[in-house]
Design a protein around this motif. Structure first.
Motif, PDB file in Angstrom:
ATOM      1  N   GLN A  98      42.948  41.252  38.906  1.00  0.00           N
ATOM      2  CA  GLN A  98      43.201  40.253  37.576  1.00  0.00           C
ATOM      3  C   GLN A  98      42.595  41.108  36.545  1.00  0.00           C
ATOM      4  O   GLN A  98      43.156  41.292  35.342  1.00  0.00           O
ATOM      5  CB  GLN A  98      42.799  39.048  37.801  1.00  0.00           C
ATOM      6  CG  GLN A  98      43.676  38.452  38.554  1.00  0.00           C
ATOM      7  CD  GLN A  98      43.438  36.756  38.574  1.00  0.00           C
ATOM      8  OE1 GLN A  98      42.480  36.351  38.509  1.00  0.00           O
ATOM      9  NE2 GLN A  98      44.590  36.018  38.614  1.00  0.00           N
ATOM     10  N   ARG A 152      44.611  43.152  33.665  1.00  0.00           N
ATOM     11  CA  ARG A 152      44.466  42.642  32.134  1.00  0.00           C
ATOM     12  C   ARG A 152      43.993  43.744  30.951  1.00  0.00           C
ATOM     13  O   ARG A 152      44.866  44.131  30.036  1.00  0.00           O
ATOM     14  CB  ARG A 152      43.390  41.684  31.932  1.00  0.00           C
ATOM     15  CG  ARG A 152      42.975  41.291  30.635  1.00  0.00           C
ATOM     16  CD  ARG A 152      42.044  40.433  30.598  1.00  0.00           C
ATOM     17  NE  ARG A 152      41.134  39.893  29.269  1.00  0.00           N
ATOM     18  CZ  ARG A 152      40.186  40.658  28.443  1.00  0.00           C
ATOM     19  NH1 ARG A 152      39.828  41.684  29.497  1.00  0.00           N
ATOM     20  NH2 ARG A 152      39.675  40.553  27.638  1.00  0.00           N
ATOM     21  N   TRP A 191      48.696  40.093  38.445  1.00  0.00           N
ATOM     22  CA  TRP A 191      47.860  38.899  38.069  1.00  0.00           C
ATOM     23  C   TRP A 191      48.384  37.933  38.796  1.00  0.00           C
ATOM     24  O   TRP A 191      47.697  36.851  39.537  1.00  0.00           O
ATOM     25  CB  TRP A 191      47.877  38.806  36.690  1.00  0.00           C
ATOM     26  CG  TRP A 191      47.297  37.620  36.230  1.00  0.00           C
ATOM     27  CD1 TRP A 191      47.355  36.211  36.404  1.00  0.00           C
ATOM     28  CD2 TRP A 191      45.934  37.524  35.596  1.00  0.00           C
ATOM     29  NE1 TRP A 191      46.503  35.378  35.722  1.00  0.00           N
ATOM     30  CE2 TRP A 191      45.693  36.158  35.045  1.00  0.00           C
ATOM     31  CE3 TRP A 191      45.067  38.565  35.147  1.00  0.00           C
ATOM     32  CZ2 TRP A 191      44.493  35.770  34.416  1.00  0.00           C
ATOM     33  CZ3 TRP A 191      43.824  38.248  34.239  1.00  0.00           C
ATOM     34  CH2 TRP A 191      43.629  36.830  34.136  1.00  0.00           C
ATOM     35  N   GLU A 213      46.840  34.937  41.484  1.00  0.00           N
ATOM     36  CA  GLU A 213      46.639  33.634  41.321  1.00  0.00           C
ATOM     37  C   GLU A 213      47.475  32.760  42.217  1.00  0.00           C
ATOM     38  O   GLU A 213      46.993  31.837  42.643  1.00  0.00           O
ATOM     39  CB  GLU A 213      47.313  33.560  39.890  1.00  0.00           C
ATOM     40  CG  GLU A 213      47.025  32.154  39.107  1.00  0.00           C
ATOM     41  CD  GLU A 213      45.585  31.999  38.746  1.00  0.00           C
ATOM     42  OE1 GLU A 213      45.094  31.122  38.247  1.00  0.00           O
ATOM     43  OE2 GLU A 213      45.026  33.238  38.569  1.00  0.00           O
TER      44      GLU A 213
END
Length: 715
Positions: free
Chosen positions: A119, A123, A402, A406
């Motif tokens: 993640q 990002r 990502w 999650e």
């Protein structure tokens, strides 16, 4: 950072003062070779060249110089700037190679990097694709939750982001100058455009320099990345574009070239990562670069530019942009791929692979897109459309990575809840409870890591509501529970390690055992010893204000607390052992005078001082089955870290109501400190314990406080 931004000169307008047209500027390509060489050597061998990072400052000056000269020639010729065409040329020149490296980096992350880092890396790769990576890193530099982020394969794109933002804004400023020219200097004819444009660009450059000086002193971590503190470096090169290259006087020019080069060498050797940048230190780098650019290429045998014009240097200069793009992802990804730190052979292999990839990218990607005419690439609309599509595809890929993490985290959290419903009796610290030795540890928890390494960053007790209490107009502790008669009311004071204990105290508060007020600020130990130099100015000021306000409160109203609990990160203070002990005794004085007991808690074990020391990186690679291999050395994590609290309590003596709590047994065995205990993930980063493990410590803190006579055994 572009390696072949236009370095040929067009003939300037009559009366203009830009440098005259020259076929080639070999010293510029050589200067690029020096700049990228400094950066690569610094990244591979930082101790050998501690100031090698200044190569990016050299690139900024070169870019400002060349692009401004190009824009001025166009404005002289046409009286305006074709913004669409200008931006499209920049996109065709810079983006294909940049997006290729980002795509390769994203694939490498999925293949080799532990999921706990996906993640963060996704990002940053997404931010790099949108050319805002410098602002993302600036945000992280002041975001406490991001303080332990490891280096991502896209981190170096902060310089490219700043440069692209410069290319976006700079021609608009030139247009503003062209628009103002008839108003500001109506009688100067052809020179008025130059004066007006120079005035606008000069004003922006000076404003950026002033802001750079301010922010570098006030917030050096953030100032390093933001475009507003870097614009003056581009601007310095831009101002040089208004000045002719020094003509004739070959020996003087050669001497100036040597002075500029030596200045860069001295800076690269003397500057370190601790040097505040880009404040006054960057001035010397900018001056050295400007000197080399202004002197040009004097035809003197002893001129340093003869070496810069050497064919290997010209080759490195030609491919310097792609060298910069490729070297850093290789440095970051290879340790994950091999499972070991970089050795000398690895570093040499990275250097060679970087050169080969850079050459291939230049020949097969950069040049064909920059000069090709197929598929309508020369049309601005096509260029912008392909740019948007490619950036969008990269961002979608990052979002997908990502989302995978999650979704997996949600599934793991549900499974963990179900597991603990049936087997929670031996979870976490309970597995080390001698009273439960017959039933613990529970084999059902052997394959558990709760929370999972990929979601452990959420295990941070932020308590954002506390800011209004600790930093508001009226200073007061952040309340936990409602004080009431017969229930001990305590103060918890210290840095983020003290804050990390609050989830444990919240359990005791819910049980009606006590109530609390928290006085905590990141990096702010309750001591007269000041915060470490690595803290931002804002954090230092907040810490000083907190300690001053707390001292006033305790001097007036210390007896509102039944006892005070305090701790801080053991390795964070830069002072002698004697100074650290005395710093505690000094701040404790008002509480001791009011006969309020001090509970001094030895710091929890820590894995190290670097983000890479986070044990979750290891856990993400080996899982629960290999968790033992991730354990910390007790000697390094505990024994070698001086405990000032124990020494301070010894000096006071038990009769004066000071208690030392050493909870190390709940973290460590004889030789190691496991990072997974009873299925609980102990650390959220290299030094903070998770909220989950802190909560499992609640019954054992309660017993320790009862034993110290501070809590009623019956509560």
């Amino acid at each position: 950072m572009s390696s072949t931004v236009e370095s040929r000169r067009a003939r300037p307008a009559v009366g203009a003062s830009v440098p005259q047209a020259t076929p080639v500027r070999p010293e510029i390509q050589g200067l690029r070779a020096i700049a990228v060489g400094l950066v690569v050597v610094f990244h591979l061998w930082p101790n050998r060249l501690p100031g090698g990072y200044l190569g990016v400052d050299v690139f900024f000056v070169i870019s400002g110089y060349l692009i401004t000269a190009h824009i001025l020639r166009e404005s002289d010729r046409t009286g305006t700037i074709a913004l669409g065409a200008f931006w499209a040329r920049r996109a065709r020149r810079l983006l294909p190679a940049a997006y290729l490296v980002l795509a390769a980096s994203l694939v490498a992350v999925v293949v080799w990097v532990p999921r706990m880092l996906w993640q963060q890396f996704a990002r940053e790769i997404g931010a790099a694709a949108l050319y805002v990576e410098n602002w993302a890193l600036a945000h992280d530099a002041v975001d406490y939750l991001a303080a332990d982020n490891v280096a991502s394969p896209a981190q170096h794109y902060w310089t490219l982001s700043a440069e692209e933002q410069f290319y976006l804004v700079w021609p608009l400023l030139v247009l503003a100058g062209l628009w103002l020219a008839p108003v500001l200097a109506p009688s100067l004819g052809v020179r008025r455009q130059r004066l007006a444009v120079g005035g606008v660009l000069g004003a922006v450059t000076l404003a950026s320099f002033a802001y750079s000086l301010y922010l570098t002193a006030a917030d050096p971590a953030r100032s390093y990345f933001v475009t507003t503190t870097r614009a003056w470096e581009f601007g310095a090169g831009a101002m040089l574009a208004f000045v002719p290259v020094l003509a004739g006087r070959r020996h003087i020019r050669a001497a100036i070239s040597w002075a500029g080069l030596l200045l860069l060498v001295v800076c690269a050797l003397r500057m370190t990562e601790e040097t505040p940048m880009p404040g006054t230190a960057a001035v010397w780098v900018v001056l050295g670069t400007c000197a080399l650019l202004w002197a040009g290429h004097p035809e003197v045998g002893w001129s340093p530019t003869r070496a810069l014009a050497w064919r290997p240097a010209q080759f490195v200069g030609d491919v310097s942009y792609s060298i910069y793009l490729w070297h850093w992802p290789l440095i970051v990804i290879l340790p994950y791929a091999t499972g070991s730190d970089l050795g000398m052979l690895d570093k040499l292999a990275i250097a060679l692979a970087t050169l080969l990839l850079a050459w291939a990218t230049k020949v097969w990607v950069e040049d064909p897109v920059r000069t090709g005419r197929k598929f309508g690439l020369r049309r601005s609309s096509v260029t912008f459309g392909l740019t948007a599509a490619t950036a969008g595809a990269l961002v979608v890929g990052c979002f997908a990575g990502w989302s995978v993490v999650e979704r997996d985290n949600e599934a793991r959290a549900a499974a963990a809840d179900a597991l603990l419903t049936q087997h929670g009796g031996c979870f976490g610290a309970a597995s080390r409870d001698p009273a439960k030795s017959e039933v613990c540890p529970d084999p059902s928890l052997e394959d558990a890591i709760i929370p999972d390494p990929s979601e452990v960053k959420t295990e941070h007790a932020t308590y954002e509501r506390c800011a209004k209490h600790l930093r508001g107009a009226t200073f007061e502790g952040c309340p936990f529970g409602t004080p009431r008669r017969g229930v001990p009311h305590i103060a918890v004071i210290g840095d983020s390690h003290a804050r990390a204990m609050m989830p444990m105290f919240e359990i005791l508060i819910e049980q009606g055992v006590l109530t609390a007020e928290m006085f905590s600020s990141p990096g702010c130990a309750w001591s007269t010893v000041p915060p470490a130099a690595g803290n931002t100015q804002g954090r230092k000021k907040a810490c000083a204000a907190l300690k001053a306000n707390l001292a006033d409160l305790l001097a007036k109203d210390a007896d509102r607390f039944d006892f005070i609990v305090t701790t801080n990160r053991a390795s964070s203070q830069r002072a002698s052992q004697e100074e650290r002990v005395q710093g505690l005794l000094d701040v404790w004085r008002p509480a001791r005078a009011a006969r309020v007991p001090i509970v001094a808690v030895r710091d929890n074990p820590e894995g190290g001082r670097l983000p890479e020391d986070n044990p979750n990186i290891c856990l993400g690679e080996v899982g629960a089955a290999g968790a033992e291999s991730c354990a910390l050395s007790r000697k390094e994590a505990v024994t070698d870290n001086f405990d000032p609290y124990g020494e301070a309590v010894k000096k006071i003596g038990k009769k004066k109501r000071a208690v030392h709590l050493d909870m190390t047994r709940w973290f460590c065995d004889e030789d190691t400190c496991p990072v997974v205990i009873g299925g609980a993930n102990v650390y959220r980063d290299s030094n903070h314990i998770t909220m989950t493990y802190a909560r499992t410590m609640a019954p054992y803190y309660r017993k320790a406080l009862v034993k110290a006579g501070l809590l009623d055994r019956r509560r």
